[in-house]
Every structure is written in C-alpha cells, then in structure tokens.
Design a protein around this motif. Structure first.
Motif, short mmCIF file in Angstrom:
data_model
loop_
_atom_site.label_atom_id
_atom_site.label_comp_id
_atom_site.label_asym_id
_atom_site.label_seq_id
_atom_site.Cartn_x
_atom_site.Cartn_y
_atom_site.Cartn_z
N VAL A 130 8.64 -19.50 -5.93
CA VAL A 130 7.25 -19.13 -6.17
C VAL A 130 6.68 -18.69 -4.82
O VAL A 130 6.43 -19.51 -3.94
N TRP A 133 0.58 -17.65 -5.64
CA TRP A 133 -0.01 -18.04 -6.91
C TRP A 133 -1.52 -18.12 -6.75
O TRP A 133 -2.04 -18.15 -5.63
N GLU A 138 -2.01 -23.12 -10.39
CA GLU A 138 -1.78 -24.45 -9.86
C GLU A 138 -2.42 -25.51 -10.77
O GLU A 138 -1.87 -26.60 -10.95
N LEU A 144 1.37 -27.01 -6.33
CA LEU A 144 2.53 -26.37 -5.71
C LEU A 144 2.51 -26.47 -4.19
O LEU A 144 3.56 -26.50 -3.55
N SER A 145 1.32 -26.51 -3.62
CA SER A 145 1.22 -26.56 -2.16
C SER A 145 1.78 -27.85 -1.59
O SER A 145 2.15 -27.91 -0.41
N ARG A 152 9.99 -25.10 -3.45
CA ARG A 152 8.97 -24.45 -4.28
C ARG A 152 9.65 -23.38 -5.14
O ARG A 152 9.44 -22.18 -4.99
N LEU A 157 12.29 -27.09 -9.87
CA LEU A 157 11.28 -27.84 -10.61
C LEU A 157 11.76 -28.16 -12.03
O LEU A 157 11.34 -29.16 -12.62
N HIS A 167 4.15 -32.25 -12.45
CA HIS A 167 4.01 -30.88 -12.92
C HIS A 167 4.15 -30.84 -14.43
O HIS A 167 4.84 -31.65 -15.04
#
Length: 284
Positions: A130, A133, A138, A144-145, A152, A157, A167
């Motif tokens: 990713v 975004w 998010e 995600l950060s 990432r 994931l 998530h």
C-alpha cells in the motif's frame, strides 16, 4: 515474437540507423551518400564499438550484446524509451531496472487521492504494497500508518502471522474469504512472473509460504485469476458490516492500481459509508 530474435534485431538495427541523418547526431554530412541514414561506421563510432560488430549485428550473426553495449547502441541510434526497451527484448537481455516493482508514486496520483474525500481509496503496487491512501480508507481498514513500512502489504495483512490484528476482515460480496484469498495468491504469482528479479517480492512470498499454511496451500495450487472480484464485505468496529463496490484503476506504465470503494446511492451500505465518514474519521 520470441525473446532474443536475432533476425528481428538485425532488421530493427538497420531501420533505426537508416532513419537518422548525420545532423541528427551532430556529425558532418560529408560527401554524397548512396544509402539513406547513418553509415555503420558512424553508428560504431557513436556507440564505441567496432564497425565489424555493427555489421555482424545487422546481418544476424553477431555476438550476444551485453547490457552496456545495448545501452550505447540505443543512445547512438537516438532510440526512445519504448524503442530501447524493444531493443533489449530483441536481444534477449533484461531491461535496465526490469523485473523490479515500481514504488515511486506520481504526484498527479497523490493529488487524485487528495481529491477523493468521500470514498475510501488506496494506491497499491504490483507487490501489493500500500503506497498511499486517504483517511477514509484508513477508517475502513484500520491504522495503516502504525504498520512498519515493510509490512504495509495486503498479502501480509491477509496471510501474515498477526498481520490482521486491528484491521477489518475483508471477504467477498457473498461473505466468503476463500475467493479473495485465492485471488490474492493468483495476483502474487502473476506479479512474480512479471518481476522475477524483485528480491523483496520473492522474499515476501518465501516468508508467507513458510509461515502461512493457507498461503502455502494456495501457492502450491498455482491459481490463475479468472474473474475480477468487484464487491467486498467489511466488518468495521463501531460501524458494522458493509458491502462495497471495488474498482481498480490502472496507473499506466507503473503497474500500480488505484483501488476505490463505493456504495450505491440510497442503499444501506451508502448510509453505513456515511457513518464511517463521521465515526471513522474521528479516530484516524
């Protein structure tokens, strides 16, 4: 056309040479020319190779050119980027930088993401990283950060140990996880075929094969993507279950996808997406 076609390479070399004039490459015109274009001697001088080398290439009996020689010939013949890539293909030599996933994001794509305030959207590389975004994405998938850059990745994931923690669980429109799992592995196989020299992608696949029984089993089956999964269901804490249309827009030349999620106006899912904008963005 097979890679490494010496006959086509010879024909292309002659054609590219004959379309140039001495003025195009900064050489004096000299006496009257009996044939159009540059002389072989001039190409050889510009490329730093022997005249005999150019002659043998144009007669389809030359040696196997190296990457450096092909680059010099491309510059001597004033080839465009696409023509240089074609030259390497005809010679059966990997293009400079080929086999490696593009990670650079175009500024214009980032501006497009910035404009998408009402729809979750993300930019994904061929490796499934990713790359960028928007806040609503998010809110949909999670923070995600907070994920280390090397992790990432949508494959990680989905299949990696503890990769899904925090998530949203993503399944297809019918609530099945296996179809998306199979599609993800199929895309990973296709990507590795396009980028055989990408060490990061190879390392990711090897790690998932070793650590994820689900990924390893699917990888061994060699799945091929047959249809696009255009609807996905998300379980989002604080919002609930929503099913969204999924469209992947290709970024030409970079082998990247801008993935955008949306809902039919007036539907329950559209209402939940509105709720996500209110609830989710407060926590992002």
């Amino acid at each position: 056309m097979p890679r490494g076609d010496v006959t086509d390479l010879a024909a292309a070399m002659r054609q590219w040479r004959e379309r140039l004039t001495p003025a195009d490459v900064g050489l004096p015109a000299g006496p009257r020319r009996r044939t159009p274009g540059l002389r072989r001697e001039e190409v050889a001088r510009l490329a730093g190779v022997s005249v005999d080398y150019v002659v043998r290439l144009e007669q389809a009996r030359g040696p196997h050119p190296s990457e450096s020689v092909l680059g010099a010939l491309g510059r001597a013949l004033r080839l465009t980027g696409a023509e240089t890539a074609h030259l390497f293909d005809l010679a059966g030599v990997a293009r400079p930088g080929s086999g490696r996933v593009v990670e650079v994001v175009r500024p214009s794509v980032l501006r497009l993401l910035d404009r998408m305030q009402d729809l979750p959207a993300m930019l994904v590389s061929a490796r499934h990283d990713v790359l960028a975004w928007n806040p609503l994405l998010e809110a949909l998938l999670g923070d995600l950060s907070a994920i280390p850059r090397a992790r990432r990745n949508l494959l990680w994931l989905r299949f990696g140990p503890r990769g899904r923690e925090g998530h949203a669980l993503v399944v297809d429109g019918d609530g099945r996880r296996d179809t998306i799992d199979r599609s993800a592995v199929a895309h990973a196989r296709a990507a590795l075929g396009r980028y055989p020299y990408d060490a990061v992608l190879r390392g990711l696949v090897d790690e998932l094969v070793a650590t994820s029984p689900e990924f390893a089993a699917l990888w061994a089956q060699r799945p091929v993507q047959e249809q696009r999964l255009d609807r996905k269901r998300f379980e989002v804490p604080g919002v609930g279950r929503l099913t969204l249309d999924c469209d992947a827009l290709e970024v030409p030349g970079d082998d990247q996808r801008l993935v955008v999620y949306s809902a039919t106006p007036g539907s329950r899912d559209a209402e939940l997406l509105d709720l996500l904008r209110v609830v989710g963005l407060q926590t992002v």
